[in-house]
Enzyme design. Structure first.
Site, PDB file in Angstrom:
ATOM      1  N   LEU A   1      -4.781 -25.676  -2.731  1.00  0.00           N
ATOM      2  CA  LEU A   1      -5.272 -26.770  -1.902  1.00  0.00           C
ATOM      3  C   LEU A   1      -6.561 -27.363  -2.444  1.00  0.00           C
ATOM      4  O   LEU A   1      -6.822 -28.557  -2.290  1.00  0.00           O
ATOM      5  CB  LEU A   1      -5.485 -26.292  -0.457  1.00  0.00           C
ATOM      6  CG  LEU A   1      -4.254 -25.725   0.253  1.00  0.00           C
ATOM      7  CD1 LEU A   1      -4.612 -25.336   1.684  1.00  0.00           C
ATOM      8  CD2 LEU A   1      -3.096 -26.706   0.232  1.00  0.00           C
ATOM      9  N   GLY A   2      -7.392 -26.522  -3.053  1.00  0.00           N
ATOM     10  CA  GLY A   2      -8.628 -27.020  -3.654  1.00  0.00           C
ATOM     11  C   GLY A   2      -9.671 -27.454  -2.654  1.00  0.00           C
ATOM     12  O   GLY A   2     -10.427 -28.407  -2.892  1.00  0.00           O
ATOM     13  N   ILE A   3      -9.738 -26.764  -1.512  1.00  0.00           N
ATOM     14  CA  ILE A   3     -10.741 -27.094  -0.499  1.00  0.00           C
ATOM     15  C   ILE A   3     -11.382 -25.819   0.021  1.00  0.00           C
ATOM     16  O   ILE A   3     -10.838 -24.723  -0.120  1.00  0.00           O
ATOM     17  CB  ILE A   3     -10.133 -27.863   0.684  1.00  0.00           C
ATOM     18  CG1 ILE A   3      -9.181 -26.957   1.475  1.00  0.00           C
ATOM     19  CG2 ILE A   3      -9.441 -29.127   0.220  1.00  0.00           C
ATOM     20  CD1 ILE A   3      -8.738 -27.548   2.802  1.00  0.00           C
TER      21      ILE A   3
ATOM     22  N   ASP B   1       0.122  -7.834   1.183  1.00  0.00           N
ATOM     23  CA  ASP B   1       0.430  -6.413   1.308  1.00  0.00           C
ATOM     24  C   ASP B   1       1.947  -6.194   1.307  1.00  0.00           C
ATOM     25  O   ASP B   1       2.479  -5.367   2.039  1.00  0.00           O
ATOM     26  CB  ASP B   1      -0.187  -5.807   2.566  1.00  0.00           C
ATOM     27  CG  ASP B   1      -0.083  -4.272   2.583  1.00  0.00           C
ATOM     28  OD1 ASP B   1      -0.099  -3.671   1.494  1.00  0.00           O
ATOM     29  OD2 ASP B   1       0.043  -3.697   3.677  1.00  0.00           O
TER      30      ASP B   1
ATOM     31  N   HIS C   1       0.818  -1.215   0.000  1.00  0.00           N
ATOM     32  CA  HIS C   1       0.000   0.000   0.000  1.00  0.00           C
ATOM     33  C   HIS C   1       0.854   1.269   0.000  1.00  0.00           C
ATOM     34  O   HIS C   1       0.348   2.355  -0.274  1.00  0.00           O
ATOM     35  CB  HIS C   1      -0.973   0.007   1.186  1.00  0.00           C
ATOM     36  CG  HIS C   1      -0.310   0.147   2.524  1.00  0.00           C
ATOM     37  ND1 HIS C   1       0.002  -0.925   3.322  1.00  0.00           N
ATOM     38  CD2 HIS C   1       0.079   1.246   3.215  1.00  0.00           C
ATOM     39  CE1 HIS C   1       0.554  -0.503   4.438  1.00  0.00           C
ATOM     40  NE2 HIS C   1       0.617   0.820   4.406  1.00  0.00           N
TER      41      HIS C   1
ATOM     42  N   GLY D   1     -13.211 -24.592   3.775  1.00  0.00           N
ATOM     43  CA  GLY D   1     -13.374 -25.042   5.148  1.00  0.00           C
ATOM     44  C   GLY D   1     -13.833 -23.924   6.059  1.00  0.00           C
ATOM     45  O   GLY D   1     -13.955 -22.765   5.646  1.00  0.00           O
TER      46      GLY D   1
ATOM     47  N   ALA E   1       0.919  -2.374   9.814  1.00  0.00           N
ATOM     48  CA  ALA E   1      -0.189  -1.511  10.227  1.00  0.00           C
ATOM     49  C   ALA E   1      -0.200  -1.367  11.740  1.00  0.00           C
ATOM     50  O   ALA E   1       0.524  -2.064  12.459  1.00  0.00           O
ATOM     51  CB  ALA E   1      -1.522  -2.089   9.749  1.00  0.00           C
ATOM     52  N   ILE E   2      -1.040  -0.468  12.210  1.00  0.00           N
ATOM     53  CA  ILE E   2      -1.241  -0.269  13.644  1.00  0.00           C
ATOM     54  C   ILE E   2      -2.722  -0.314  13.948  1.00  0.00           C
ATOM     55  O   ILE E   2      -3.567  -0.094  13.066  1.00  0.00           O
ATOM     56  CB  ILE E   2      -0.664   1.080  14.136  1.00  0.00           C
ATOM     57  CG1 ILE E   2      -1.334   2.252  13.382  1.00  0.00           C
ATOM     58  CG2 ILE E   2       0.833   1.118  13.983  1.00  0.00           C
ATOM     59  CD1 ILE E   2      -0.958   3.611  13.914  1.00  0.00           C
TER      60      ILE E   2
ATOM     61  N   ASN F   1       5.727   4.287   9.223  1.00  0.00           N
ATOM     62  CA  ASN F   1       6.503   3.094   9.563  1.00  0.00           C
ATOM     63  C   ASN F   1       6.189   1.916   8.642  1.00  0.00           C
ATOM     64  O   ASN F   1       6.926   0.932   8.636  1.00  0.00           O
ATOM     65  CB  ASN F   1       6.236   2.662  11.004  1.00  0.00           C
ATOM     66  CG  ASN F   1       7.177   3.300  12.004  1.00  0.00           C
ATOM     67  OD1 ASN F   1       6.765   4.170  12.753  1.00  0.00           O
ATOM     68  ND2 ASN F   1       8.434   2.898  12.007  1.00  0.00           N
ATOM     69  N   SER F   2       5.089   1.985   7.904  1.00  0.00           N
ATOM     70  CA  SER F   2       4.689   0.870   7.050  1.00  0.00           C
ATOM     71  C   SER F   2       5.817   0.496   6.096  1.00  0.00           C
ATOM     72  O   SER F   2       6.381   1.355   5.418  1.00  0.00           O
ATOM     73  CB  SER F   2       3.438   1.230   6.251  1.00  0.00           C
ATOM     74  OG  SER F   2       2.323   1.360   7.088  1.00  0.00           O
TER      75      SER F   2
END
Length: 476
Positions: free
Chosen positions: A278-280, A146, A116, A282, A239-240, A221-222
């Site tokens: 992974l193709g799942i 990010d 960002h 959950g 982030a904060i 700080n990012s």
């Protein structure tokens, strides 16, 4: 009676005093006291660590040209819009600047920062700790984590770089330094501890798995460094948590294990990060589910859908199984599963531990890239339809990964772009999924084209954008 109490108290006091005296003599015998002979002996300082690590942290300045369309009040009139269109208006331009931090991870000038910080920038400038300034080019921008990787241009010498730590070895209570450029005041160092690990309820990026620290982190700080006491990069500050915009003692950093996966992809010449499929689908195991499944604690991922050609299905995973660890790393929720799998290289194998009907089992499966199935069939829709100029494609796991769409939604038809403004007021963006047209479910580009060719006086269009369903009514 009172005399007995006083006598007993006095005896207890004497016993404690004798014990304390004996302990004191023992300590004195083991560590004889001495008067400090230099300032170094009485001073605790992070200065040596800062001198080692701070030169690898850079300031990043970006600028981009923002174009704005200024509309006059009368331009909202439908008659005016009929003749001039919605794109009519006055154009204004302005330069927008922003700042952040970055970390040099390779001596040839490879820099990691937050996505960002540089997203949409027309120009990126990197200022080293020795005040030298260079332009930089984006090598990859990974929205899911990010994270972005930059390459400094024009370097003629090697620059100090930070080695990546094993973030899985970090523990709550470890001392850390946060180095960055808060509020643009210049490079600043703050200290604190790791206050939590595996934070998954933050919703900063798609993988949503962070190191939490109480080291002071503020805007600017990012992209900066979270450094351990061994001088290695433990994470990239992301982030904060703040109600005022300033530091409140809760900061989040992307772990070094994920940083390593992104950097490795760049070094292998890849333009973007491709993670194992992974193709799942959950869900998190709640206390209620844990009780019904006979689990000791509410942790893990309950599998409720397996996709065709899924490597986990081929390895023997079944609907109703609970995933509890991946490569011996605990899986407490869906975010942890995404993070752990996202740090593994495609082409290798991984070990999955599951609970099935109250029994523990272990599965081994191959880590593979998301498949391009069905084929994309990229198509620009006909000029005479309500979706004129909209470019669409069949959504596959590979395209979903490329567009940053959740795996659970990796089927159907997705919008890639719009060539021009719609005369019907439709405003579609890349990643929008066409769910239904006139209450007919859209499963493929061919089905969408066929339905549009049939024509209608009134159209009901349903679009899925992120977690929302948008409905557009076109015609009478």
């Amino acid at each position: 009676m009172p005399r007995r109490v006083r006598s007993s108290s006095f005896s207890l006091f004497c016993l404690c005093a004798l014990t304390l005296a004996a302990m004191t003599q023992t300590v004195k015998a083991e560590t004889p006291s001495a008067v400090p002979t230099s300032q170094r002996q009485v001073m605790l300082s992070y200065a040596p660590l800062v001198k080692l690590t701070a030169p690898s942290v850079v300031n990043i300045y970006t600028s981009k040209l923002v174009r704005q369309r200024v509309m006059m009040p009368f331009m909202d009139d439908p008659i005016f819009e009929q003749f001039f269109g919605r794109s009519y208006g006055l154009n204004r331009q302005r330069m927008e600047n922003s700042l952040g931090s970055g970390v040099i991870v390779r001596g040839d000038g490879l820099v990691v920062t937050s996505a960002h910080v540089i997203q949409g920038a027309d120009e990126i400038r990197v200022v080293l700790a020795d005040r030298r300034e260079f332009s930089a080019q984006v090598r990859t921008l990974d929205k899911k984590t990010d994270l972005a990787v930059l390459k400094i241009e024009g370097l003629t010498d090697k620059v100090p770089a930070l080695e990546l730590a094993d973030s899985d070895a970090a523990e709550v209570g470890d001392l850390v330094l946060a180095i960055g450029n808060p509020f643009g005041v210049g490079q600043t160092v703050t200290t604190g501890i790791v206050s939590a690990l595996a934070r998954t309820g933050v919703e900063i990026n798609d993988l949503n798995y962070f190191i939490q620290t109480d080291a002071a982190i503020n805007p600017g700080n990012s992209g900066g460094a979270l450094v351990g006491m061994d001088g290695r990069l433990l994470g990239v500050n992301a982030a904060i948590y703040s109600r005022s915009g300033g530091n409140m003692g809760i900061g989040f950093a992307v772990p070094a294990s994920m940083v390593r996966a992104v950097v490795d992809a760049v070094e292998q010449g890849k333009k973007r990060v491709v993670r194992p499929w992974l193709g799942i689908d959950g869900q998190n195991v709640t206390p209620e589910l844990a009780n019904s499944l006979g689990l000791e604690r509410p942790a893990g991922v309950l599998v409720n859908k397996l996709r065709a050609l899924s490597p986990l299905a081929e390895a023997g995973l079944r609907i109703g199984d609970v995933i509890v660890s991946l490569n011996d790393k605990p899986i407490d929720d869906v975010s942890a599963l995404r993070f752990r799998s996202g740090t593994l290289p495609i082409g290798s194998q991984a070990t999955l531990k599951i609970q099935r009907a109250g029994k523990a089992e272990t599965l081994t499966f191959a880590l593979m890239a998301p498949p391009e199935n069905p084929p994309r069939q990229e198509t620009t829709l006909a000029a005479r339809s309500i979706l004129a100029g909209v470019r669409v494609a069949n959504l596959s796991p590979a395209l979903a990964e490329e567009l940053g769409i959740d795996e659970a939604d990796s089927s159907g038809v997705v919008v890639l772009s719009m060539r021009r403004a719609s005369p019907f007021g439709l405003e579609l963006i890349p990643g929008d999924q066409i769910v239904a047209l006139n209450n007919t479910r859209i499963n493929s580009v061919a089905a969408l084209q066929e339905l549009l060719q049939m024509g209608a006086d009134r159209w009901l269009l349903q679009i899925k954008r992120a977690d929302r369903i948008l409905t557009f009514v076109i015609g009478n």
